[in-house]
Design an enzyme around this catalytic site. Structure first.
Site, PDB file in Angstrom:
ATOM      1  N   HIS A 183       0.824  -1.210   0.000  1.00 32.76           N
ATOM      2  CA  HIS A 183       0.000   0.000   0.000  1.00 32.76           C
ATOM      3  C   HIS A 183       0.859   1.261   0.000  1.00 32.76           C
ATOM      4  O   HIS A 183       0.360   2.328   0.357  1.00 32.76           O
ATOM      5  CB  HIS A 183      -0.919  -0.003   1.231  1.00 32.76           C
ATOM      6  CG  HIS A 183      -1.977  -1.063   1.164  1.00 32.76           C
ATOM      7  ND1 HIS A 183      -2.472  -1.704   2.274  1.00 32.76           N
ATOM      8  CD2 HIS A 183      -2.622  -1.614   0.108  1.00 32.76           C
ATOM      9  CE1 HIS A 183      -3.393  -2.591   1.901  1.00 32.76           C
ATOM     10  NE2 HIS A 183      -3.495  -2.560   0.596  1.00 32.76           N
ATOM     11  N   HIS A 184       2.123   1.150  -0.405  1.00 33.65           N
ATOM     12  CA  HIS A 184       2.949   2.361  -0.382  1.00 33.65           C
ATOM     13  C   HIS A 184       2.441   3.377  -1.391  1.00 33.65           C
ATOM     14  O   HIS A 184       2.731   4.558  -1.287  1.00 33.65           O
ATOM     15  CB  HIS A 184       4.426   2.039  -0.637  1.00 33.65           C
ATOM     16  CG  HIS A 184       4.739   1.643  -2.048  1.00 33.65           C
ATOM     17  ND1 HIS A 184       4.351   0.433  -2.577  1.00 33.65           N
ATOM     18  CD2 HIS A 184       5.358   2.301  -3.055  1.00 33.65           C
ATOM     19  CE1 HIS A 184       4.740   0.373  -3.847  1.00 33.65           C
ATOM     20  NE2 HIS A 184       5.363   1.489  -4.155  1.00 33.65           N
ATOM     21  N   LYS A 234      -3.027  -8.778  -6.744  1.00 32.57           N
ATOM     22  CA  LYS A 234      -3.407  -9.847  -7.679  1.00 32.57           C
ATOM     23  C   LYS A 234      -4.648 -10.534  -7.153  1.00 32.57           C
ATOM     24  O   LYS A 234      -4.856 -10.616  -5.939  1.00 32.57           O
ATOM     25  CB  LYS A 234      -2.275 -10.883  -7.788  1.00 32.57           C
ATOM     26  CG  LYS A 234      -2.333 -11.681  -9.054  1.00 32.57           C
ATOM     27  CD  LYS A 234      -1.796 -10.858 -10.196  1.00 32.57           C
ATOM     28  CE  LYS A 234      -1.644 -11.605 -11.484  1.00 32.57           C
ATOM     29  NZ  LYS A 234      -0.815 -10.829 -12.424  1.00 32.57           N
ATOM     30  N   LYS A 277      -2.683  -2.466  -7.907  1.00 30.04           N
ATOM     31  CA  LYS A 277      -3.033  -2.853  -9.283  1.00 30.04           C
ATOM     32  C   LYS A 277      -2.513  -4.248  -9.554  1.00 30.04           C
ATOM     33  O   LYS A 277      -1.390  -4.590  -9.164  1.00 30.04           O
ATOM     34  CB  LYS A 277      -2.354  -1.846 -10.235  1.00 30.04           C
ATOM     35  CG  LYS A 277      -2.720  -1.992 -11.664  1.00 30.04           C
ATOM     36  CD  LYS A 277      -3.868  -1.068 -12.045  1.00 30.04           C
ATOM     37  CE  LYS A 277      -4.427  -1.356 -13.410  1.00 30.04           C
ATOM     38  NZ  LYS A 277      -5.183  -2.598 -13.510  1.00 30.04           N
ATOM     39  N   SER A 282      -2.237  -0.421 -18.853  1.00 35.33           N
ATOM     40  CA  SER A 282      -3.362  -0.331 -17.909  1.00 35.33           C
ATOM     41  C   SER A 282      -3.325   1.013 -17.177  1.00 35.33           C
ATOM     42  O   SER A 282      -4.364   1.620 -16.905  1.00 35.33           O
ATOM     43  CB  SER A 282      -3.282  -1.459 -16.872  1.00 35.33           C
ATOM     44  OG  SER A 282      -3.935  -2.611 -17.350  1.00 35.33           O
ATOM     45  N   ASP A 299       8.208   2.454 -13.268  1.00 32.83           N
ATOM     46  CA  ASP A 299       7.743   3.759 -12.801  1.00 32.83           C
ATOM     47  C   ASP A 299       6.255   3.975 -13.073  1.00 32.83           C
ATOM     48  O   ASP A 299       5.845   4.998 -13.629  1.00 32.83           O
ATOM     49  CB  ASP A 299       8.593   4.868 -13.472  1.00 32.83           C
ATOM     50  CG  ASP A 299       8.377   6.215 -12.808  1.00 32.83           C
ATOM     51  OD1 ASP A 299       7.904   6.232 -11.660  1.00 32.83           O
ATOM     52  OD2 ASP A 299       8.643   7.248 -13.459  1.00 32.83           O
ATOM     53  N   LYS A 353       7.298  -4.865 -10.186  1.00 31.25           N
ATOM     54  CA  LYS A 353       7.171  -4.529 -11.602  1.00 31.25           C
ATOM     55  C   LYS A 353       6.760  -3.058 -11.782  1.00 31.25           C
ATOM     56  O   LYS A 353       7.353  -2.329 -12.579  1.00 31.25           O
ATOM     57  CB  LYS A 353       6.087  -5.440 -12.194  1.00 31.25           C
ATOM     58  CG  LYS A 353       6.102  -5.561 -13.672  1.00 31.25           C
ATOM     59  CD  LYS A 353       4.970  -6.491 -14.114  1.00 31.25           C
ATOM     60  CE  LYS A 353       5.065  -7.877 -13.510  1.00 31.25           C
ATOM     61  NZ  LYS A 353       3.978  -8.763 -13.938  1.00 31.25           N
TER      62      LYS A 353
HETATM   63  P1  NAD Z   1      -3.917 -16.665 -21.334  1.00 28.99           P
HETATM   64  O1  NAD Z   1      -4.898 -17.403 -20.518  1.00 28.99           O
HETATM   65  O2  NAD Z   1      -4.415 -15.707 -22.342  1.00 28.99           O
HETATM   66  O3  NAD Z   1      -2.934 -17.671 -22.092  1.00 28.99           O
HETATM   67  C1  NAD Z   1      -2.187 -18.660 -21.472  1.00 28.99           C
HETATM   68  C2  NAD Z   1      -1.911 -19.740 -22.504  1.00 28.99           C
HETATM   69  O4  NAD Z   1      -0.972 -20.682 -21.958  1.00 28.99           O
HETATM   70  C3  NAD Z   1      -3.165 -20.525 -22.893  1.00 28.99           C
HETATM   71  O5  NAD Z   1      -3.264 -20.591 -24.293  1.00 28.99           O
HETATM   72  C4  NAD Z   1      -2.936 -21.904 -22.264  1.00 28.99           C
HETATM   73  O6  NAD Z   1      -3.541 -22.963 -22.980  1.00 28.99           O
HETATM   74  C5  NAD Z   1      -1.415 -21.995 -22.321  1.00 28.99           C
HETATM   75  N1  NAD Z   1      -0.843 -22.979 -21.403  1.00 28.99           N
HETATM   76  C6  NAD Z   1      -1.255 -23.316 -20.159  1.00 28.99           C
HETATM   77  N2  NAD Z   1      -0.460 -24.267 -19.644  1.00 28.99           N
HETATM   78  C7  NAD Z   1       0.475 -24.533 -20.581  1.00 28.99           C
HETATM   79  C8  NAD Z   1       1.576 -25.426 -20.658  1.00 28.99           C
HETATM   80  N3  NAD Z   1       1.878 -26.219 -19.625  1.00 28.99           N
HETATM   81  N4  NAD Z   1       2.328 -25.438 -21.782  1.00 28.99           N
HETATM   82  C9  NAD Z   1       2.041 -24.638 -22.819  1.00 28.99           C
HETATM   83  N5  NAD Z   1       1.005 -23.764 -22.806  1.00 28.99           N
HETATM   84  C10 NAD Z   1       0.237 -23.716 -21.710  1.00 28.99           C
HETATM   85  O7  NAD Z   1      -2.953 -15.951 -20.274  1.00 28.99           O
HETATM   86  P2  NAD Z   1      -2.028 -14.680 -20.516  1.00 28.99           P
HETATM   87  O8  NAD Z   1      -2.795 -13.465 -20.141  1.00 28.99           O
HETATM   88  O9  NAD Z   1      -1.395 -14.784 -21.842  1.00 28.99           O
HETATM   89  O10 NAD Z   1      -0.925 -14.899 -19.381  1.00 28.99           O
HETATM   90  C11 NAD Z   1       0.193 -15.745 -19.555  1.00 28.99           C
HETATM   91  C12 NAD Z   1       1.255 -15.383 -18.545  1.00 28.99           C
HETATM   92  O11 NAD Z   1       1.625 -14.004 -18.709  1.00 28.99           O
HETATM   93  C13 NAD Z   1       0.857 -15.539 -17.083  1.00 28.99           C
HETATM   94  O12 NAD Z   1       1.978 -15.904 -16.323  1.00 28.99           O
HETATM   95  C14 NAD Z   1       0.447 -14.126 -16.700  1.00 28.99           C
HETATM   96  O13 NAD Z   1       0.528 -13.891 -15.305  1.00 28.99           O
HETATM   97  C15 NAD Z   1       1.468 -13.324 -17.463  1.00 28.99           C
HETATM   98  N6  NAD Z   1       1.110 -11.931 -17.716  1.00 28.99           N
HETATM   99  C16 NAD Z   1      -0.053 -11.609 -18.356  1.00 28.99           C
HETATM  100  C17 NAD Z   1      -0.350 -10.277 -18.595  1.00 28.99           C
HETATM  101  C18 NAD Z   1      -1.569  -9.846 -19.373  1.00 28.99           C
HETATM  102  O14 NAD Z   1      -1.681  -8.647 -19.705  1.00 28.99           O
HETATM  103  N7  NAD Z   1      -2.481 -10.714 -19.712  1.00 28.99           N
HETATM  104  C19 NAD Z   1       0.530  -9.257 -18.148  1.00 28.99           C
HETATM  105  C20 NAD Z   1       1.710  -9.636 -17.508  1.00 28.99           C
HETATM  106  C21 NAD Z   1       1.993 -10.966 -17.306  1.00 28.99           C
END
Ligand code: NAD
Length: 467
Positions: A63-64, A105, A69, A360, A98, A93
Site C-alpha cells: 500500500h505504499h 493480484k 493494481k 493499464s 515507474d 514490476k
Molecule cells: P492466457 O490465458 O491468455 O494464455 C495462457 C496460454 O498458456 C493458454 O493458451 C494456455 O492454454 C497456455 N498454457 C497453459 N499451460 C500450458 C503449458 N503447460 N504449456 C504450454 N502452454 C500452456 O494468459 P495470458 O494473459 O497470456 O498470461 C500468460 C502469462 O503471462 C501468465 O503468467 C500471466 O501472469 C502473465 N502476464 C499476463 C499479462 C496480461 O496482460 N495478460 C501481463 C503480464 C503478465
C-alpha cells in the site's frame, strides 16, 4: 499441495537484491511482506441447478502507493501462495517501470473450460460484489486487469457490477483491460506482448551484451520458441515475427509444433481455433509432450504460460541463449542461478512483462481524466506540421506531393500515443536495469529487484514512516 512455493521464490530474489542496498532491516521487512489478503468462498448455481462452492482470493501486497493494481487469474492451480507471490511481483514490476501503483493480484480457483459463459459471468459478478463489500476494489483502492484465463469479457462484467454498486464519477477506472467501447484503451490487449518485443529488441540492440552470449545484434533472424499461445504468447510471437525473428517452435497444453524455417503465427492460431489444437499444422513437426520443445536449441526462449516451467528438472537441458520471461515466475530461483552461471541472459518478468500494467496505467489515466488521449492536441499538431511543411516548400521553391504532405502532417491518435509511451517505458527501464546490472556486476533479475526495492523504500521514507 506441491512443494513449489512461489512466494518463497520471489522472496529469495528479494533477499539477494536487498544485500546490494543499505536500507533499514525493518523497512526491507515491510516492503517484502504482503499487506492484506482477502480469502473468499461463495456458492454459485450451475446451469444444471447444482451448486458449486468457489474459492477465490485478492492480495494487496503493498500500500505504499494507491490504488493497488494487478491482474485477475482463473485457473484450477490458483491458491493463496500463488496470488500473494504474483501480487508481490506486481509491486516490484510497477516500481521498475515507474508506474505509480502498489502491487495486487486476484485469483479464482476454477477450470475455465469446465464452466459455461453464463456460469463464469455469475462467478465474476459475485467475486466483484464480495470485493466491493470489503473495499478491495475501486478506482482509488485496487484495480484489477486481465491475467491468465481472463480477458476483456470478464473486465466488462466487473465494470458493470462496480457501476451498479458504486456511485462514483470515476467508477470506469475500477478495472482496466476493458473493451474500448467500455472505456478501455487502444493497444491494451496486445500491450504485454508488444512490451516483451520492445524490451527484448532493446536488449538485442546492445552489441556488447549480445557478443557476450555469442549472438549478433538485432532481432532479425533470431530463432525463437514460445510457450503458451494465449494473449501474451500470441502477441509476443506475432511482434517478433513481424520484427524479423524466426518463430521455430510454439508450445501449448496439447503439445508443441516445430519448424526450423519458421511458423506463421497467425496461420497457426487460426489452425488452433479451427481444430482445437496446434498439432498437425502444415509444414511443422509435432512434438509431444510440448515441454520437450523448451529444451530445443534456439536463440530466445519465451515462456508465456505459467510459473515454474524452467526448474531443477529441465534447467540443465535448456539450450536457449536468452530467456525472456513473458509469464510471471517461469524460472525458479535455483534454475535462474544455474542459467546465469552458464552465461544465459535472462530478461526477468519484473521488467519484461510490464507492458500490460504500463498500458493499464494509461487506461486508468484516461478513465479518471474522462478524455481520450490525442483529443485535445491532434488537430493542433496537424496544423503546426502543415505550416512547417508549407514553410519548407516556400524556402525550397518546390512542393511536396499530396501523399507526402499527408504523411508529414499526421498527428498522433490514441494508439500512436499508447505505443509510443509503452516503447519509451520499456527502453528506458531496460537501460536502467542494465546499468544497475553492470554497476553491481550482477544479473538483470537482481538489478530489477534492486531498482524496485530502492523505489519502494523512497516512497516509504517520504511518507515519514521509516528513517
Ligand atoms: P492466457 O490465458 O491468455 O494464455 C495462457 C496460454 O498458456 C493458454 O493458451 C494456455 O492454454 C497456455 N498454457 C497453459 N499451460 C500450458 C503449458 N503447460 N504449456 C504450454 N502452454 C500452456 O494468459 P495470458 O494473459 O497470456 O498470461 C500468460 C502469462 O503471462 C501468465 O503468467 C500471466 O501472469 C502473465 N502476464 C499476463 C499479462 C496480461 O496482460 N495478460 C501481463 C503480464 C503478465
Amino acid at each position: 499441495m506441491s512443494a513449489y512455493q512461489f512466494f518463497e521464490q520471489v522472496n529469495r530474489n528479494f533477499d539477494k537484491a536487498s544485500t546490494y542496498t543499505d536500507h533499514d532491516e525493518g523497512l526491507l521487512k515491510q516492503i517484502k511482506i504482503c499487506n492484506s489478503v482477502y480469502k473468499i468462498s461463495f456458492p454459485v448455481r450451475k446451469d444444471d441447478g447444482s451448486i458449486d462452492v468457489i474459492r477465490a482470493w485478492r492480495a494487496e501486497h503493498s500500500h505504499h502507493k494507491r490504488p493497488t493494481k494487478g491482474g485477475l487469474r482463473y485457473s484450477r492451480h490458483v491458491c493463496e501462495d500463488e496470488i500473494t507471490a504474483l501480487a508481490a511481483l506486481m509491486t516490484y514490476k510497477c516500481a521498475v517501470v515507474d508506474v505509480p501503483f502498489g502491487g495486487a493480484k486476484g485469483g479464482i480457483c476454477i477450470d475455465r473450460a469446465a464452466y459455461s459463459d453464463a456460469e463464469v459471468e455469475r462467478i465474476t459478478r459475485r467475486y466483484t460484489y464480495e470485493l466491493i463489500k470489503k473495499q478491495f476494489i475501486g478506482s482509488g483502492i485496487d484495480v484489477p486487469a486481465p491475467d491468465y484465463g481472463t480477458g476483456e469479457q470478464e473486465m466488462s462484467w466487473i465494470l458493470d457490477t462496480c457501476r451498479a454498486m458504486i456511485d462514483s464519477i470515476d467508477s470506469e477506472a475500477c478495472v482496466t483491460g476493458k473493451p474500448v467501447t467500455q472505456g478501455g484503451i487502444y493497444g491494451r490487449k496486445e500491450a504485454t506482448g508488444r512490451g516483451v518485443f520492445f524490451g527484448t529488441r532493446e536488449a538485442c540492440d546492445n552489441a556488447e551484451d549480445m557478443k557476450h552470449i555469442g549472438l549478433t545484434p538485432g532481432i532479425e533472424g533470431k530463432r525463437v520458441i514460445v510457450q503458451g499461445l494465449g494473449n501474451v504468447g500470441y502477441h509476443a510471437a506475432y511482434f517478433f515475427m513481424k520484427g524479423g525473428a524466426v518463430i521455430t517452435g510454439i508450445i501449448e497444453r496439447e503439445g508443441g509444433v516445430f519448424a526450423k524455417d519458421g511458423l506463421d503465427v497467425e496461420a497457426l492460431t487460426k489452425h488452433r481455433q479451427e481444430t482445437g489444437s496446434v498439432l498437425d499444422f502444415d509444414g511443422a513437426e509435432n512434438i509431444t509432450p510440448g515441454s520437450r520443445l523448451l529444451e530445443y536449441e534456439c536463440d530466445i526462449l519465451i515462456p508465456a504460460a505459467l510459473e515454474n516451467q524452467i526448474n531443477e528438472k529441465n534447467v540443465n537441458n535448456i539450450r536457449a541463449k536468452m530467456i525472456v520471461e513473458a509469464a510471471n515466475g517461469p524460472t525458479t530461483t535455483d534454475a535462474h542461478e544455474a542459467l546465469t552461471e552458464r552465461g544465459v541472459l535472462v530478461i526477468p518478468d519484473t521488467f519484461i512483462n510490464a507492458g500490460g500494467v504500463t498500458v493499464s496505467y494509461f487506461e486508468w489515466l484516461k478513465n479518471i481524466s474522462h478524455v481520450r488521449f490525442g483529443r485535445m492536441a491532434r488537430r493542433h499538431e496537424e496544423q503546426a506540421y502543415l505550416k512547417l511543411a508549407k514553410a519548407i516548400e516556400e524556402m525550397a521553391g518546390k512542393a511536396f506531393t499530396a501523399e507526402k504532405i499527408k504523411e508529414l502532417s499526421l498527428g498522433a491518435d490514441e494508439l500512436d500515443l499508447v505505443n509510443s509511451g509503452l516503447e519509451e517505458t520499456m527502453i528506458k527501464s531496460y537501460r536502467e536495469i542494465n546499468e544497475i546490472r553492470r554497476q553491481f556486476k550482477t544479473d538483470l533479475r537482481t538489478a530489477a529487484y534492486i531498482l524496485a526495492i530502492n523505489e519502494v523504500a523512497i516512497s516509504y521514507q517520504q511518507l515519514g514512516i521509516f528513517p
